[in-house]
Design a protein around this motif. Structure first.
Motif, PDB file in Angstrom:
ATOM      1  N   LEU A 231     -13.216  -0.221  -1.294  1.00  0.00           N
ATOM      2  CA  LEU A 231     -12.594  -1.317  -0.662  1.00  0.00           C
ATOM      3  C   LEU A 231     -11.236  -1.362  -0.783  1.00  0.00           C
ATOM      4  N   GLY A 232     -10.535  -0.404  -1.381  1.00  0.00           N
ATOM      5  CA  GLY A 232      -9.182  -0.184  -1.449  1.00  0.00           C
ATOM      6  C   GLY A 232      -8.299   0.914  -0.870  1.00  0.00           C
ATOM      7  N   ARG A 233      -9.220   1.778  -0.100  1.00  0.00           N
ATOM      8  CA  ARG A 233      -8.484   2.929   0.782  1.00  0.00           C
ATOM      9  C   ARG A 233      -8.725   2.627   2.247  1.00  0.00           C
ATOM     10  N   PHE A 234      -7.842   3.176   2.880  1.00  0.00           N
ATOM     11  CA  PHE A 234      -7.987   2.677   4.358  1.00  0.00           C
ATOM     12  C   PHE A 234      -7.274   3.748   5.348  1.00  0.00           C
ATOM     13  N   THR A 235      -7.611   3.856   6.589  1.00  0.00           N
ATOM     14  CA  THR A 235      -6.846   4.756   7.599  1.00  0.00           C
ATOM     15  C   THR A 235      -6.234   3.968   8.539  1.00  0.00           C
ATOM     16  N   LEU A 236      -4.866   4.501   9.240  1.00  0.00           N
ATOM     17  CA  LEU A 236      -4.230   3.849  10.130  1.00  0.00           C
ATOM     18  C   LEU A 236      -4.548   4.703  11.245  1.00  0.00           C
ATOM     19  N   ARG A 237      -4.770   4.263  12.536  1.00  0.00           N
ATOM     20  CA  ARG A 237      -5.045   4.972  13.839  1.00  0.00           C
ATOM     21  C   ARG A 237      -4.208   4.389  14.942  1.00  0.00           C
ATOM     22  N   ASP A 238      -3.747   5.166  15.677  1.00  0.00           N
ATOM     23  CA  ASP A 238      -2.925   4.595  16.747  1.00  0.00           C
ATOM     24  C   ASP A 238      -3.086   5.896  17.812  1.00  0.00           C
ATOM     25  N   GLU A 239      -3.361   5.303  19.393  1.00  0.00           N
ATOM     26  CA  GLU A 239      -3.459   6.204  20.385  1.00  0.00           C
ATOM     27  C   GLU A 239      -4.339   7.214  20.182  1.00  0.00           C
ATOM     28  N   GLY A 240      -5.593   6.894  19.640  1.00  0.00           N
ATOM     29  CA  GLY A 240      -6.515   7.861  19.294  1.00  0.00           C
ATOM     30  C   GLY A 240      -6.441   8.881  18.238  1.00  0.00           C
ATOM     31  N   LYS A 241      -5.595   8.812  17.580  1.00  0.00           N
ATOM     32  CA  LYS A 241      -5.022   9.672  16.562  1.00  0.00           C
ATOM     33  C   LYS A 241      -5.090   9.025  15.254  1.00  0.00           C
ATOM     34  N   THR A 242      -5.358   9.742  14.057  1.00  0.00           N
ATOM     35  CA  THR A 242      -5.260   9.276  12.642  1.00  0.00           C
ATOM     36  C   THR A 242      -3.594   9.375  12.444  1.00  0.00           C
ATOM     37  N   ILE A 243      -2.944   8.310  12.380  1.00  0.00           N
ATOM     38  CA  ILE A 243      -1.455   8.263  12.037  1.00  0.00           C
ATOM     39  C   ILE A 243      -1.283   8.619  10.409  1.00  0.00           C
TER      40      ILE A 243
ATOM     41  N   GLU B 289      -9.636  -4.804  -1.670  1.00  0.00           N
ATOM     42  CA  GLU B 289      -9.387  -5.096  -3.115  1.00  0.00           C
ATOM     43  C   GLU B 289      -8.407  -3.750  -3.360  1.00  0.00           C
ATOM     44  N   ARG B 290      -7.753  -3.867  -4.738  1.00  0.00           N
ATOM     45  CA  ARG B 290      -6.895  -2.876  -5.086  1.00  0.00           C
ATOM     46  C   ARG B 290      -7.614  -1.654  -5.333  1.00  0.00           C
TER      47      ARG B 290
ATOM     48  N   ILE C 260      -4.522   0.650  -1.373  1.00  0.00           N
ATOM     49  CA  ILE C 260      -3.750  -0.480  -1.391  1.00  0.00           C
ATOM     50  C   ILE C 260      -3.583  -0.681  -3.366  1.00  0.00           C
ATOM     51  N   THR C 261      -2.240  -1.040  -3.379  1.00  0.00           N
ATOM     52  CA  THR C 261      -1.941  -1.279  -4.629  1.00  0.00           C
ATOM     53  C   THR C 261      -1.540  -2.537  -5.287  1.00  0.00           C
ATOM     54  N   LYS C 262      -1.399  -3.449  -4.380  1.00  0.00           N
ATOM     55  CA  LYS C 262      -1.047  -4.781  -4.680  1.00  0.00           C
ATOM     56  C   LYS C 262      -1.541  -5.822  -3.662  1.00  0.00           C
ATOM     57  N   LEU C 263      -2.179  -6.828  -3.982  1.00  0.00           N
ATOM     58  CA  LEU C 263      -2.607  -7.869  -3.235  1.00  0.00           C
ATOM     59  C   LEU C 263      -1.733  -9.111  -3.316  1.00  0.00           C
ATOM     60  N   ILE C 264      -1.318  -9.548  -1.886  1.00  0.00           N
ATOM     61  CA  ILE C 264      -0.296 -10.851  -2.187  1.00  0.00           C
ATOM     62  C   ILE C 264      -1.271 -11.925  -1.519  1.00  0.00           C
ATOM     63  N   ASP C 265      -1.441 -12.900  -2.251  1.00  0.00           N
ATOM     64  CA  ASP C 265      -2.237 -13.850  -1.864  1.00  0.00           C
ATOM     65  C   ASP C 265      -1.275 -15.216  -1.371  1.00  0.00           C
ATOM     66  N   ILE C 266      -1.235 -15.243  -0.347  1.00  0.00           N
ATOM     67  CA  ILE C 266      -0.055 -16.371   0.373  1.00  0.00           C
ATOM     68  C   ILE C 266      -0.758 -17.688   0.050  1.00  0.00           C
TER      69      ILE C 266
ATOM     70  N   ALA D 116       0.799  -1.018   0.136  1.00  0.00           N
ATOM     71  CA  ALA D 116      -0.005   0.068  -0.037  1.00  0.00           C
ATOM     72  C   ALA D 116       0.878   1.337  -0.202  1.00  0.00           C
ATOM     73  N   GLN D 117       0.460   2.395  -0.552  1.00  0.00           N
ATOM     74  CA  GLN D 117       0.874   3.710  -0.400  1.00  0.00           C
ATOM     75  C   GLN D 117       0.357   4.340   0.743  1.00  0.00           C
ATOM     76  N   LEU D 118       1.173   4.879   1.567  1.00  0.00           N
ATOM     77  CA  LEU D 118       0.685   5.376   2.871  1.00  0.00           C
ATOM     78  C   LEU D 118       1.389   7.026   2.902  1.00  0.00           C
ATOM     79  N   ALA D 119       0.460   7.821   3.354  1.00  0.00           N
ATOM     80  CA  ALA D 119       0.777   9.016   3.647  1.00  0.00           C
ATOM     81  C   ALA D 119       0.840   9.289   4.997  1.00  0.00           C
ATOM     82  N   ILE D 120       1.927   9.565   5.706  1.00  0.00           N
ATOM     83  CA  ILE D 120       2.174   9.641   7.157  1.00  0.00           C
ATOM     84  C   ILE D 120       1.600  11.229   7.358  1.00  0.00           C
ATOM     85  N   LEU D 121       0.285  11.212   8.202  1.00  0.00           N
ATOM     86  CA  LEU D 121      -0.093  12.708   8.728  1.00  0.00           C
ATOM     87  C   LEU D 121       0.664  13.185   9.701  1.00  0.00           C
TER      88      LEU D 121
END
Length: 611
Positions: A569-581, A561-562, A586-592, A490-495
């Motif tokens: 289904l392909g955009r997401f948010t990362l949160r930690d300690e009550g803040k949006t990090i 999904e990509r 998602i750019t590529k799915l790896i099906d193990i 995934a491509q991430l932008a650290i906020l």
């Protein structure tokens, strides 16, 4: 022996010819005389020419050359695209005692009666078939209007049901901005909550010492929410205007309940950002640490394309419908909304309202109260907004936002793509349970036969228990199921993060209605701010303001999904300690699992020989 000719000799390989059985048992009989050959009259005329097929794009049909008494003129089939409808060619004289009638056009061919009843109509003298796209409609609105004009209201309602377009709107904003009050007043003004119920809420609120909260009680239904005046869970309601149907999603504004707000925003098409114009309240919500900034960023990540910024409490004594205060708030908000990724000219609208008095919600505000506002009211603007694109014919995907038990297993969610019917067999991912749709209920709790992309529905499922379902599961088509993976790039932008982020960092990922703990297994690349190019070497760490590509792992399979295939289904948010990090796509799915299955299949096909 041949079944077609009983008198034929039968031949068996390796043996001599054998006389048929019938000949051995019965005496020979005289064969019937062969039929007389058919006498065909000698051909004295030239054969009829083959049919002429003309393809004419963009212009009118050229006039055909008159033929000199052909025995039977061939049918002419012409396709005319984009030009005017050509006049039908005059029919050639046919050898008949009765006078020949002029050849009818294609549109009148079915109703016109041939005048020459006595003359035989040969197959080749059919009327010319002309296909023109002059009346074709490529505009869906024009087709809908034509259907509406052709039939009465009762017939249309019986055939198509409620034909109104459907929009999902989410109310977002800082605590006490007036989100639930606005939603309650809209329900009252649109007639979904009657006057008697509102008077009951007003009486109960007065007894609880919360006089001004009674409008919000239409959406805040639990005792906990009513006692504290804070929305905890996403409230749901439904109303409709003359032209559209709406589902209200009332998101909580408190920072403790941001995960609930994200799941509500993931189901919305339009976000209504409620801002309090009261002195001090706007500044508290917009400054660092306020929820206004975070909510704008989160709805963009959740996939909402349009934002209506509603500046509320304009009737307050500190504001009094002041244009200066309205412009001040608008000027402060505009740069931040633009930085979040919204186009100010096409995606964002600003409106002044008063949710408590109902001014500018349904009816336009009078000039006596606010002489400087000439724009539309809130509901008027929502009715005129361009409709969002729906993927009706794509494979079915419906993320589950809630589940409970009520005479069977019930799941709630918004259909992101495709459509479903009662009785369909679907796949519940990632557990791969085959389930049957026993019943579909719309926003009014009425049972319906079908549900389309964009609808918020409740579905009763057969073949699965409610304990086996969690929010974030996806109902999908068995032929084109959603991907369930444990790893993806995934491509991430650290906020916002006080420390650096390294490989092994853990956070909570919010994607559609899913909330799952994830680990950044590896940092693969970072993007150079100056050139925008990816680095060849992986970075050691990432810090605030950087864009990186990371490999993300989850403990359990998740349905994603990509971004290029299914943005919701392909955009997401990362949160930690009550803040949006960070926010990411998602750019590529790896099906193990798929790789392991392929390896196991390859090993099973191996053969060991002693040679």
């Amino acid at each position: 022996m041949s079944r077609l000719n009983a008198n034929a000799f039968s031949f068996v390989p390796g043996q001599a010819f054998r006389v048929p059985q019938q000949e051995q048992q019965q005496p020979p009989q005289a064969a019937p005389p062969p039929p007389q050959p058919i006498e065909r009259p000698p051909q004295t005329e030239a054969p009829a020419p083959p049919p002429t097929i003309t393809l004419n794009i963009g212009g009118s049909k050229p006039t055909p050359k008159p033929s000199s008494r052909p025995p039977s003129p061939p049918p002419t089939i012409s396709l005319n695209i984009g030009g005017s409808k050509p006049a039908p060619a005059p029919s050639a004289d046919t050898p008949s005692p009765a006078p020949a009638a002029p050849k009818p056009s294609a549109s009148a061919a079915s109703s016109a009666q041939p005048s020459a009843k006595g003359s035989p109509a040969p197959a080749s003298s059919a009327p010319s078939k002309t296909l023109t796209l002059e009346r074709a409609k490529t505009d869906t609105a024009a087709i809908a209007q034509e259907v509406k004009n052709a039939a009465d209201e009762e017939t249309l309602k019986d055939l198509f049901g409620h034909g109104k377009e459907h929009l999902n709107i989410v109310f977002i904003g800082h605590v006490d901005a007036g989100k639930s009050t606005m939603g309650g007043n809209i329900l009252y003004l649109s007639g979904m909550v009657d006057k008697r119920t509102m008077e009951k809420y007003e009486r109960e609120a007065k007894e609880a010492g919360r006089d001004s909260w009674y409008l919000s009680w239409a959406l805040d239904s639990t005792p906990q929410e009513r006692a504290k005046g804070k929305t905890v869970e996403v409230g749901r309601a439904y109303f409709e205007t003359d032209s559209r149907r709406y589902t209200i999603l009332d998101a909580p504004g408190h920072k403790t309940f941001v995960p609930s707000m994200i799941s509500g925003a993931a189901q919305a098409d339009v976000a209504i950002l409620v801002i309090s114009a009261r002195k001090g309240e706007f500044e508290t919500g917009f400054e660092k640490g306020g929820q206004t900034r975070e909510h704008i960023m989160l709805v963009k990540t959740a996939g909402v394309q349009k934002v209506v910024v509603v500046i509320n409490k304009m009737d307050d004594s500190t504001v009094n419908w002041s244009k200066e205060r309205y412009d001040e708030i608008k000027d402060k908000l505009t740069p931040f909304i633009k930085a979040a990724g919204f186009n100010i000219k096409t995606d964002v609208t600003f409106l002044p309202v008063s949710a408590y008095t109902g001014a500018n919600l349904k009816e336009r505000i009078s000039k006596d109260v606010c002489d400087w506002w000439d724009g539309p009211s809130l509901l008027e603007h929502l009715d005129q907004m361009p409709m969002v694109d729906r993927k009706v014919n794509a494979p079915l995907m419906m993320p589950v936002s809630e589940k409970y038990k009520d005479m069977g297993t019930i799941v709630v969610g918004k259909i992101e793509s495709g459509h479903m019917r009662k009785g369909d067999t679907l796949l519940l991912m990632p557990n791969k349970n085959l389930v049957e749709v026993a019943a579909i209920y719309n926003e009014m709790e009425d049972e319906v036969q079908t549900a389309m992309c964009g609808d918020n529905v409740r579905i009763r499922l057969r073949g699965v228990e409610d304990e086996e379902i969690s929010p974030g599961f996806v109902l999908t088509s068995p032929t084109h199921p959603v991907h369930a993976v444990r790893q993806f790039e995934a491509q991430l932008a650290i906020l916002d993060h006080k420390n650096i982020i390294c490989a092994g960092y853990s956070a909570v990922m919010h994607c559609h209605t899913l909330a799952e703990e994830v680990t950044l297994a590896a940092l693969l690349h970072y993007f150079d701010k100056a050139t925008g190019r990816k680095s060849k070497r992986p970075p050691q760490f990432a810090k605030r303001g950087q864009k990186i590509v990371a490999l993300i792992e989850t403990a359990e399979p998740v349905c994603v999904e990509r971004f290029v295939d299914y943005p919701q289904l392909g955009r997401f948010t990362l949160r930690d300690e009550g803040k949006t990090i960070a926010i990411g796509k998602i750019t590529k799915l790896i099906d193990i699992d798929h790789t392991i299955d392929e390896a196991a299949e390859g090993v099973s096909n191996l053969s060991v020989s002693n040679a």
